[in-house]
Design a protein around this motif. Structure first.
Motif, mmCIF file in Angstrom:
data_model
loop_
_atom_site.group_PDB
_atom_site.id
_atom_site.type_symbol
_atom_site.label_atom_id
_atom_site.label_comp_id
_atom_site.label_asym_id
_atom_site.label_seq_id
_atom_site.Cartn_x
_atom_site.Cartn_y
_atom_site.Cartn_z
ATOM 1 N N SER A 5 0.814 -1.216 0.000
ATOM 2 C CA SER A 5 0.000 0.000 0.000
ATOM 3 C C SER A 5 0.849 1.268 0.000
ATOM 4 O O SER A 5 0.559 2.206 -0.728
ATOM 5 N N HIS A 6 1.916 1.303 0.791
ATOM 6 C CA HIS A 6 2.736 2.519 0.851
ATOM 7 C C HIS A 6 3.455 2.750 -0.479
ATOM 8 O O HIS A 6 3.425 3.838 -1.032
ATOM 9 N N THR A 7 4.103 1.718 -0.991
ATOM 10 C CA THR A 7 4.827 1.860 -2.254
ATOM 11 C C THR A 7 3.872 2.229 -3.376
ATOM 12 O O THR A 7 4.151 3.136 -4.157
ATOM 13 N N SER A 8 2.751 1.542 -3.460
ATOM 14 C CA SER A 8 1.790 1.842 -4.518
ATOM 15 C C SER A 8 1.289 3.273 -4.415
ATOM 16 O O SER A 8 1.147 3.958 -5.437
ATOM 17 N N ASP A 9 1.055 3.757 -3.202
ATOM 18 C CA ASP A 9 0.575 5.132 -3.020
ATOM 19 C C ASP A 9 1.612 6.163 -3.453
ATOM 20 O O ASP A 9 1.280 7.127 -4.139
ATOM 21 N N VAL A 10 2.882 5.979 -3.064
ATOM 22 C CA VAL A 10 3.882 6.990 -3.418
ATOM 23 C C VAL A 10 4.258 6.902 -4.894
ATOM 24 O O VAL A 10 4.558 7.930 -5.513
ATOM 25 N N THR A 118 11.963 6.735 -3.169
ATOM 26 C CA THR A 118 12.036 5.500 -2.389
ATOM 27 C C THR A 118 11.051 4.474 -2.937
ATOM 28 O O THR A 118 11.383 3.294 -3.087
ATOM 29 N N GLY A 119 9.842 4.913 -3.241
ATOM 30 C CA GLY A 119 8.854 4.005 -3.833
ATOM 31 C C GLY A 119 9.334 3.447 -5.159
ATOM 32 O O GLY A 119 9.207 2.254 -5.434
ATOM 33 N N LEU A 120 9.942 4.311 -5.988
ATOM 34 C CA LEU A 120 10.466 3.837 -7.268
ATOM 35 C C LEU A 120 11.638 2.875 -7.063
ATOM 36 O O LEU A 120 11.806 1.922 -7.821
ATOM 37 N N ALA A 121 12.433 3.100 -6.022
ATOM 38 C CA ALA A 121 13.540 2.182 -5.710
ATOM 39 C C ALA A 121 12.992 0.801 -5.363
ATOM 40 O O ALA A 121 13.544 -0.220 -5.796
ATOM 41 N N VAL A 122 11.906 0.762 -4.602
ATOM 42 C CA VAL A 122 11.285 -0.525 -4.265
ATOM 43 C C VAL A 122 10.815 -1.213 -5.545
ATOM 44 O O VAL A 122 11.023 -2.419 -5.733
ATOM 45 N N VAL A 123 10.207 -0.462 -6.449
ATOM 46 C CA VAL A 123 9.722 -1.039 -7.705
ATOM 47 C C VAL A 123 10.906 -1.536 -8.550
ATOM 48 O O VAL A 123 10.874 -2.642 -9.088
ATOM 49 N N LEU A 124 11.956 -0.726 -8.664
ATOM 50 C CA LEU A 124 13.096 -1.108 -9.491
ATOM 51 C C LEU A 124 13.839 -2.317 -8.931
ATOM 52 O O LEU A 124 14.465 -3.068 -9.680
ATOM 53 N N GLY A 125 13.766 -2.515 -7.631
ATOM 54 C CA GLY A 125 14.391 -3.672 -7.007
ATOM 55 C C GLY A 125 13.495 -4.893 -7.005
ATOM 56 O O GLY A 125 13.770 -5.872 -6.320
ATOM 57 N N ASN A 126 12.444 -4.845 -7.761
ATOM 58 C CA ASN A 126 11.428 -5.880 -7.809
ATOM 59 C C ASN A 126 11.406 -6.480 -9.215
ATOM 60 O O ASN A 126 11.622 -5.758 -10.185
ATOM 61 N N PRO A 127 11.128 -7.770 -9.369
ATOM 62 C CA PRO A 127 11.053 -8.345 -10.721
ATOM 63 C C PRO A 127 10.000 -7.683 -11.612
ATOM 64 O O PRO A 127 10.064 -7.807 -12.826
ATOM 65 N N MET A 128 9.081 -6.977 -11.031
ATOM 66 C CA MET A 128 8.018 -6.335 -11.816
ATOM 67 C C MET A 128 8.369 -4.899 -12.200
ATOM 68 O O MET A 128 7.489 -4.106 -12.513
#
Length: 175
Positions: A5-10, A118-128
């Motif tokens: 929820s936090h990552t998706s929101d930011v 930070t949210g984009l970093a979480v996404v970029l560190g994810n297979p998706m």
């Protein structure tokens, strides 16, 4: 695709800021990004500060869309370093404890950019990470996050999708 929820929101906030505050094209028309209506509760100076940083975030989406994930990660790392993004727990405005990713005394714009990066970093560190994209419709360069189940989204909006499909339909029927 829902990262959390936090990552998706930011990340959604990043898409909104990029699409509202950066010039280019949208839905087949030139877009100057001069309005402040969606940030009416902020001063023009705060919005201009956010606009300047949103250009850097736009380059992250463009890099991923072009298959240049290393460039996207380098850009996000630079933003994280420049903004000293570091997690801390806070409670305010009657909300429960939650994470922030900016210095406690950061300006409104800097705090938003640090969280978005930070949210984009979480996404970029994810297979998706390939779910970040730029609209493929002619004369549109708005960004999006593909949240579809099959990961095939190509347009920033239904309006752009319909515009492309209508043009293809008319071209087929003209021939």
């Amino acid at each position: 695709m829902n990262f959390d929820s936090h990552t998706s929101d930011v990340v959604a906030a990043a898409v909104r800021a990029i699409n509202l505050l950066t010039p280019g094209h949208t839905r087949g028309r030139e877009y100057t990004a001069t309005g402040y209506d969606d940030y009416a509760d902020r001063s023009p100076e705060e919005v201009e500060e956010l606009r300047a940083y949103a250009m850097g975030l736009r380059s992250v989406f463009a890099a991923v869309d072009d298959g240049r994930v290393d460039d996207a990660c380098t850009t996000v790392n630079t933003i994280l370093r420049d903004f000293q993004a570091a997690p801390f727990l806070t409670r305010h405005d009657g909300e429960p404890w939650h994470l922030h990713f900016h210095a406690p005394d950061a300006s409104w714009a800097r705090s938003h950019i640090a969280s978005m990066a930070t949210g984009l970093a979480v996404v970029l560190g994810n297979p998706m990470h390939d779910r970040l994209g730029v609209c493929t419709a002619p004369a549109c360069d708005r960004v999006f996050v593909d949240v579809t189940r099959n990961g095939t989204k190509r347009f920033c909006s239904t309006a752009c999708q319909n515009r492309v499909k209508t043009a293809a339909f008319r071209a087929r029927h003209r021939d």
